[in-house]
Design a protein around this motif. Structure first.
Motif, PDB file in Angstrom:
ATOM      1  N   ILE A 378     -12.106   8.508  -0.245  1.00 21.13           N
ATOM      2  CA  ILE A 378     -12.558   7.135  -0.444  1.00 21.13           C
ATOM      3  C   ILE A 378     -14.050   7.028  -0.154  1.00 21.13           C
ATOM      4  O   ILE A 378     -14.670   7.962   0.351  1.00 21.13           O
ATOM      5  N   GLU A 382     -15.424   2.052   2.393  1.00 23.25           N
ATOM      6  CA  GLU A 382     -13.981   1.895   2.601  1.00 23.25           C
ATOM      7  C   GLU A 382     -13.538   2.597   3.875  1.00 23.25           C
ATOM      8  O   GLU A 382     -12.705   2.072   4.628  1.00 23.25           O
ATOM      9  N   LYS A 486      -2.188   0.577   3.250  1.00 24.71           N
ATOM     10  CA  LYS A 486      -3.509   0.599   2.606  1.00 24.71           C
ATOM     11  C   LYS A 486      -3.966   2.030   2.376  1.00 24.71           C
ATOM     12  O   LYS A 486      -4.467   2.374   1.291  1.00 24.71           O
ATOM     13  N   ALA A 489      -2.012   3.579  -0.455  1.00 29.75           N
ATOM     14  CA  ALA A 489      -2.447   3.054  -1.751  1.00 29.75           C
ATOM     15  C   ALA A 489      -3.764   3.692  -2.172  1.00 29.75           C
ATOM     16  O   ALA A 489      -3.947   4.087  -3.338  1.00 29.75           O
ATOM     17  N   LEU A 490      -4.688   3.824  -1.218  1.00 32.26           N
ATOM     18  CA  LEU A 490      -5.951   4.485  -1.539  1.00 32.26           C
ATOM     19  C   LEU A 490      -5.719   5.954  -1.892  1.00 32.26           C
ATOM     20  O   LEU A 490      -6.418   6.524  -2.736  1.00 32.26           O
ATOM     21  N   ARG A 493      -5.314   7.078  -5.536  1.00 29.50           N
ATOM     22  CA  ARG A 493      -6.494   7.391  -6.338  1.00 29.50           C
ATOM     23  C   ARG A 493      -6.737   8.896  -6.379  1.00 29.50           C
ATOM     24  O   ARG A 493      -7.083   9.463  -7.417  1.00 29.50           O
ATOM     25  N   GLU A 522      -5.395  -2.031 -10.908  1.00 29.56           N
ATOM     26  CA  GLU A 522      -5.045  -0.729 -10.353  1.00 29.56           C
ATOM     27  C   GLU A 522      -4.745  -0.803  -8.860  1.00 29.56           C
ATOM     28  O   GLU A 522      -3.757  -0.221  -8.388  1.00 29.56           O
ATOM     29  N   GLU A 523      -5.571  -1.504  -8.103  1.00 32.83           N
ATOM     30  CA  GLU A 523      -5.386  -1.546  -6.649  1.00 32.83           C
ATOM     31  C   GLU A 523      -4.052  -2.184  -6.280  1.00 32.83           C
ATOM     32  O   GLU A 523      -3.302  -1.670  -5.451  1.00 32.83           O
ATOM     33  N   GLN A 524      -3.735  -3.311  -6.923  1.00 33.20           N
ATOM     34  CA  GLN A 524      -2.469  -3.980  -6.639  1.00 33.20           C
ATOM     35  C   GLN A 524      -1.287  -3.125  -7.092  1.00 33.20           C
ATOM     36  O   GLN A 524      -0.252  -3.057  -6.423  1.00 33.20           O
ATOM     37  N   HIS A 526      -1.150   0.112  -7.158  1.00 33.49           N
ATOM     38  CA  HIS A 526      -0.975   1.181  -6.186  1.00 33.49           C
ATOM     39  C   HIS A 526      -0.229   0.669  -4.954  1.00 33.49           C
ATOM     40  O   HIS A 526       0.665   1.344  -4.423  1.00 33.49           O
ATOM     41  N   GLU A 527      -0.588  -0.517  -4.484  1.00 28.08           N
ATOM     42  CA  GLU A 527       0.095  -1.071  -3.311  1.00 28.08           C
ATOM     43  C   GLU A 527       1.554  -1.383  -3.628  1.00 28.08           C
ATOM     44  O   GLU A 527       2.442  -1.142  -2.804  1.00 28.08           O
TER      45      GLU A 527
END
Length: 608
Positions: A378, A382, A486, A489-490, A493, A522-524, A526-527
């Motif tokens: 990351i 972040e 979190k 989820a990161l 990537r 994408e972020e949502q 992944h979560e």
């Protein structure tokens, strides 16, 4: 092996080990090296040493025993942090325990993982203290020069054991994608690690396995520790026998004098002249303590169990590694374990190759591994935000354990483990005929999520017994564990980056689970994927943790693994780990057992 509970009860036992699993057999065998003592082991499951059809011993058939009669088949409570799902939690119910069911992974955590245990006040539990016991448990078979060159295998001999019971080795041959693994991760600035067993869990390497290279069979507690000394006259094993509770007597203080056991419908009290050692694992060790009257007062009273030792941390501090499985479609020409399992002709051919020459698909294991630090995954901003959040959690809880977890954000430790293998590993994705898949497993190593394992409250006048399944509540991603979600989820990537980087990307056609998200979501996505698809990585620890300098306020056992408030009672298994380690825990559990046995012998030598 003793067949009758009456015969077993008549033995003049000095030590009784509750649980003939990974730790229990190692402890018992080491204690029985002293010919002046008698050691008894009580295991709830059967012995598979003479009856296994290969599901345990053949390496490539890993996973077949999960959900079988060799598995306790535990389940968690409904997990709000996982979208309301309940997870299966496999645990070994067989001589050898979970070492008979696991995927034979053999690695160690970062040296700072174990130094953190010592920093909590657990003297003698740092990396340098444990390294001799890691080495003592294994006989490592080094790869040949040709193997090292062809497969990128590596080792440093000073960190490997040479005379231990367990056989460990680099596998004979790898799956079809391994040839791309190191080069791909190196292209992402994840360097190859020359020795994953030397105290650094960072980088990309080939996972060592508990396999005997001469026979190409699983090396586990029953076959490696017990079987070679099974005829030892002072070592006695009773299988298919259930320990119901530890017998405690009041002699100025509470003293463990033996255990109550049920075998073939007969219940008997069996005495131990010196000690009872509980090695029933992170689920059943706290269960047995609570049924014996050692635990949180409110839990025991609700269950109708007499409170003998009010020990508030029994069953608390549960930590697990969380895992997701991202599925990719790959070139149809790639062969996988799925093909062997689904095709009787291929399966028969694999059997022939294995039994004739110890070669073929049944010798191939998923060993393409990388442990990535957060700084490799990351952005600096972040990472700074996550580090500040972790520091805030530590300040809020005031726990030394949480401060040590928060500190790892500033170190180069492998926070996320990745394993890539051809085949569909997800229980949530149904393979389509004619398509080939590969899986990227992603596992969080240092969680803030904390759960518990407790006996249930009684219903009506019925007594809570060992037959009542414990309440397993890992509390994944809840409260302070939200930071774990979190990070996972990161981490998705990085999964995408690895699989879109050459040369690995050349064999990947596209991602199928989770589906590719719409731009901006994408972020949502992944979560959501982490919430809906996280499962256990089968590494529960901490439920009878060493208390260190804070003693019973934060733990269950002291640094000698003695249960607070009781004489003659210890816990020796994964449950004593105060903090999770960045590794598959098998090697650490054996080291705990080796060290625990030495401490017992030292303590009794000092007292005589």
């Amino acid at each position: 092996m003793t067949q009758s509970i009456q015969d077993f009860a008549n033995l003049p036992l000095d030590y009784i080990v509750v649980g003939g699993g990974t730790a229990g057999l190692a402890v018992a065998v080491r204690l029985s090296e002293d010919t002046q003592v008698n050691v008894g082991v009580i295991e709830a499951g059967p012995s598979a040493l003479n009856s296994d059809d290969g599901a345990i011993t053949v390496p490539g058939r890993y996973g077949e025993t999960i959900g079988s009669d060799y598995d306790w088949k535990f389940t968690t409570t409904i997990q709000p942090g996982l979208g309301g799902r309940s997870l299966p939690w496999p645990r070994g119910r067989v001589l050898g325990g979970t070492s008979a069911l696991n995927f034979m992974a053999w690695n160690r955590g970062h040296r700072k993982d174990y130094d953190a245990w010592a920093q909590l006040g657990n003297t003698g539990w740092g990396w340098d203290d444990l390294l001799p016991y890691f080495r003592r448990s294994e006989t490592f078979h080094p790869p040949s020069a040709a193997h090292q060159e062809h497969y990128h295998s590596a080792y440093q001999s000073e960190f490997n054991g040479t005379h231990g019971p367990l056989h460990t080795t680099h596998i004979k041959q790898y799956g079809p994608t391994h040839q791309y693994w190191h080069q791909t991760l190196n292209a992402l600035d994840v360097p190859s690690n020359p020795e994953s067993l030397a105290g650094s869990n960072c980088g990309v390497w080939n996972l060592v396995c508990t396999i005997n290279p001469d026979t190409q069979e699983r090396s586990y507690a029953a076959s490696a520790y017990y079987l070679p000394v099974a005829s030892r006259p002072n070592l006695h094993v009773l299988t298919e026998a259930t320990v119901m509770k530890v017998l405690l007597e009041q002699k100025n203080s509470w003293v463990a004098t033996g255990v109550r056991v049920r075998h073939d419908g007969v219940v008997m009290d069996i005495k131990a002249a010196r000690e009872v050692i509980i090695s029933a694992g992170s689920i059943q060790s706290p269960q047995i303590l609570e049924l014996s009257g050692i635990g949180r007062r409110d839990v025991l009273e609700a269950a109708g169990v007499e409170v003998k030792v009010d020990s508030p941390n029994v069953g608390e501090n549960l930590q697990d590694h969380m895992m997701t499985a991202t599925i990719f479609e790959v070139l149809p020409t790639l062969s996988s374990r799925d093909d062997i399992i689904s095709d009787p002709i291929l399966s028969e051919a694999a059997d022939r190759a294995y039994h004739a020459s110890q070669t073929g698909p049944w010798t191939v294991m998923p060993c393409s591994v990388a442990y990535c630090s957060l700084s490799q995954m990351i952005s600096p901003q972040e990472l700074s935000d996550l580090s500040s959040r972790a520091d805030g959690i530590a300040r809020q809880t005031g726990l030394a354990r949480d401060r040590l977890i928060a500190q790892q954000f500033g170190y180069n430790r492998g926070q996320i483990e990745y394993i890539f293998d051809v085949g569909n590993w997800s229980p949530y994705h149904n393979s389509e005929p004619g398509k080939k898949y590969a899986t990227m497993l992603q596992m969080l190593q240092y969680p803030f999520s904390r759960g518990s394992i407790h006996i249930p409250p009684r219903t009506g006048d019925s007594e809570v017994t060992i037959d009542d399944e414990p309440i397993i509540d890992p509390r994944y991603y809840l409260e302070h564990g939200a930071i774990d979600k979190k990070m996972m989820a990161l981490g998705q990537r990085m999964t995408d980056r690895i699989c879109s980087t050459e040369p690995l990307s050349k064999i990947i056609l596209g991602r199928v689970l989770p589906p590719v998200a719409e731009p901006g979501r994408e972020e949502q996505a992944h979560e959501d994927f982490v919430t809906n698809y996280t499962v256990t990585d089968w590494h529960p620890v901490g439920t009878c943790a060493m208390g260190g300098r804070e003693g019973i306020k934060t733990g269950v056992v002291d640094e000698r693994l003695r249960v607070y408030g009781v004489r003659g009672l210890r816990v020796i298994d994964a449950s004593i780990m105060p903090l999770q380690v960045g590794a598959h825990i098998q090697a650490t559990v054996y080291a705990i057992a080796e060290k625990g046995a030495v401490m017992i012998r030292e303590d009794w030598s000092d007292s005589t």
